[in-house]
Design a protein around this motif. Sequence first.
Motif, short mmCIF file in Angstrom:
data_model
loop_
_atom_site.label_atom_id
_atom_site.label_comp_id
_atom_site.label_asym_id
_atom_site.label_seq_id
_atom_site.Cartn_x
_atom_site.Cartn_y
_atom_site.Cartn_z
N PHE A 390 53.60 38.19 29.79
CA PHE A 390 52.18 38.30 29.45
C PHE A 390 51.31 38.28 30.70
CE2 PHE A 390 54.17 36.78 25.57
CZ PHE A 390 53.53 37.54 24.60
N VAL A 391 51.66 37.42 31.64
CA VAL A 391 50.89 37.36 32.88
C VAL A 391 50.99 38.69 33.62
CG1 VAL A 391 50.76 36.23 35.14
CG2 VAL A 391 51.12 34.87 33.09
N LEU A 392 52.16 39.27 33.65
CA LEU A 392 52.35 40.54 34.35
C LEU A 392 51.54 41.66 33.69
CD1 LEU A 392 53.95 41.66 36.75
CD2 LEU A 392 55.76 42.30 35.13
N ARG A 393 51.49 41.66 32.37
CA ARG A 393 50.72 42.69 31.66
C ARG A 393 49.23 42.56 31.91
NH1 ARG A 393 53.73 42.69 25.70
NH2 ARG A 393 55.62 43.81 26.36
N ALA A 394 48.77 41.33 32.20
CA ALA A 394 47.34 41.12 32.43
C ALA A 394 46.92 41.41 33.86
CB ALA A 394 46.97 39.67 32.08
N MET A 395 47.86 41.82 34.72
CA MET A 395 47.50 42.12 36.12
C MET A 395 46.51 43.28 36.16
SD MET A 395 49.99 43.24 39.31
CE MET A 395 50.78 41.64 39.43
N PRO A 396 45.45 43.15 36.96
CA PRO A 396 44.48 44.24 37.05
C PRO A 396 45.09 45.48 37.69
CG PRO A 396 44.02 42.56 38.69
CD PRO A 396 45.08 42.01 37.80
N PRO A 397 44.46 46.64 37.51
CA PRO A 397 44.98 47.87 38.13
C PRO A 397 44.84 47.81 39.65
CG PRO A 397 42.84 48.27 37.12
CD PRO A 397 43.26 46.90 36.70
N PRO A 398 45.62 48.60 40.36
CA PRO A 398 45.54 48.57 41.83
C PRO A 398 44.16 48.97 42.34
CG PRO A 398 47.50 49.75 41.08
CD PRO A 398 46.65 49.53 39.87
N LEU A 399 43.74 48.31 43.43
CA LEU A 399 42.49 48.69 44.07
C LEU A 399 42.65 50.04 44.78
CD1 LEU A 399 41.32 45.35 45.73
CD2 LEU A 399 40.31 46.46 43.74
N PRO A 400 41.59 50.82 44.84
CA PRO A 400 41.66 52.03 45.68
C PRO A 400 41.96 51.67 47.12
CG PRO A 400 39.71 52.05 44.26
CD PRO A 400 40.31 50.69 44.14
N LYS A 401 42.59 52.58 47.83
CA LYS A 401 43.03 52.28 49.19
C LYS A 401 41.89 51.90 50.11
CE LYS A 401 47.20 55.14 49.10
NZ LYS A 401 47.94 56.27 49.74
N ASP A 402 40.69 52.45 49.88
CA ASP A 402 39.57 52.17 50.76
C ASP A 402 38.70 51.03 50.26
OD1 ASP A 402 38.72 53.51 48.54
OD2 ASP A 402 37.26 54.77 49.60
N ALA A 403 39.09 50.36 49.15
CA ALA A 403 38.28 49.26 48.62
C ALA A 403 38.57 47.99 49.38
CB ALA A 403 38.58 49.06 47.13
N PRO A 404 37.53 47.16 49.63
CA PRO A 404 37.77 45.88 50.32
C PRO A 404 38.44 44.90 49.38
CG PRO A 404 35.48 46.04 49.64
CD PRO A 404 36.11 47.38 49.33
N ASP A 405 39.10 43.90 49.98
CA ASP A 405 39.72 42.83 49.20
C ASP A 405 38.62 42.00 48.56
OD1 ASP A 405 41.47 41.09 48.09
OD2 ASP A 405 42.21 40.23 49.99
N ALA A 406 39.00 41.26 47.50
CA ALA A 406 38.04 40.39 46.83
C ALA A 406 37.55 39.32 47.80
CB ALA A 406 38.67 39.75 45.60
N SER A 407 36.40 38.76 47.49
CA SER A 407 35.81 37.77 48.37
C SER A 407 36.71 36.56 48.53
CB SER A 407 34.46 37.31 47.81
OG SER A 407 33.96 36.21 48.52
N GLU A 408 36.77 36.07 49.77
CA GLU A 408 37.53 34.86 50.04
C GLU A 408 36.69 33.61 49.76
OE1 GLU A 408 40.79 34.35 50.82
OE2 GLU A 408 40.89 36.46 50.27
N GLY A 409 35.41 33.78 49.38
CA GLY A 409 34.61 32.66 48.93
C GLY A 409 34.19 31.75 50.06
N ARG A 410 33.80 30.55 49.63
CA ARG A 410 33.25 29.59 50.59
C ARG A 410 34.34 28.68 51.11
NH1 ARG A 410 28.92 27.10 46.73
NH2 ARG A 410 30.41 27.80 45.19
#
Length: 410
Positions: A390-410
């Motif tokens: 179930f966890v594997l099925r909930a994985m989001p789709p791949p980011l586009p190659k030129d998209a930045p990584d998600a924020s690393e936060g504070r």
Amino acid sequence: MVFAVTQFAILILVARLGTPQDVGALTLASAIVTPLFFLTSMGMRDAHSVDDLVSYSRADYVALRLAGGSFALLATAAIALGLYGQDGFLVYGSAIALALVKFSGAQMALNHGMFQRAERLDFTAISNAMRGGMGLAAFGLVFWYTRALPLALLCEALAWVASYVLVDRPLLGRIGARTSWAELSRAQARTVLRLAYWILPLGLSGWCLRAALAAPPLILERHAGLAAVGLFGVLAYGHSAMLMVANSLGGAVAPRLRKYYRNGRRAPFLRTVGLMSLVCGGFGAGMVAVAWLAGDPLLELVFGVDYRRGDLLTIVIFASALSVTSAPLVAAMNAGQAFRKRLLVTASGLAAAAVVSVLLIPSYGIAGAAWSMVALTATHATLYAALFVFVLRAMPPPLPKDAPDASEGR
């Protein structure tokens, strides 16, 4: 592994220099204290290492850690005095002193989450080795001279505090993760409570896991006495040591798995989980072979002839092998932030362990307690394997190659 060895050495000292009642008191104290601290720590180390730190700051985690540890200290004193206040100082004094050890350990565990987040596992290793070594030295010297278990545990707690100040804080400073009192004072109660609610399933999951491990010695003490609890505690420490190794492996890989999961990188995610499962499974199988082939002489050599029960050790280590093999699946669920699914697994394991303990311990004693651990870990392994899908099925789709990584936060 070094830290596990130091804790094992403490158990050897108590068994060799003390009495079976001392080992039983230490086991009972752990059965009281450890579930409480797992509940109030709320799995903050795991949560922080996979949190993107967008909604919560590091100071929020530190504030929650201090509040939870303080509550666990007070609850331990109340429970220990209520249950064992009439049985003498050995049990309830040991429980309160061990709670002080765990309080220090809870603060350091969150530090390890910060180290893991920065992928500085060398810092985690230094911290564990130093606190284990300093704690062993303090405990060993005091117990050698006094044979007083509560006093020795109190000195171990003081040694852990010294390790926190002298080792952890400088290491936190090197990765820019030291939290000042000024930052801590700015933490808002509403935000801290919201954080507690978000990771509460992890805390409840940890409590269920440790309550399941605490049930056999608590029930065994009522039916067979403190000496039998001491023998079971010696055998069960092999399980605790293997869990330390498995949790370290899982914690080491969790931040990297979170990056893969967040960015939809299914192939490296699966490859990492698969390789870790092979490593952990091989380690578990090797330990079962050692227990089966050499359990009796090893127990006699280390603890004495009174603890020569290789047959029961093999059962306990088999249970441990199941738990170790499923550890990478736990890391994968953390990476997917599937905290409530973890709670479902550990609650089911608690139910299985409690039922088997109640049914088997009155008739079979320590053997029944050992088989309750098999019921616990078999339940966990089966459900983790099923929920991983179930966890594997909930994985989001791949980011586009030129998209930045998600924020690393504070």
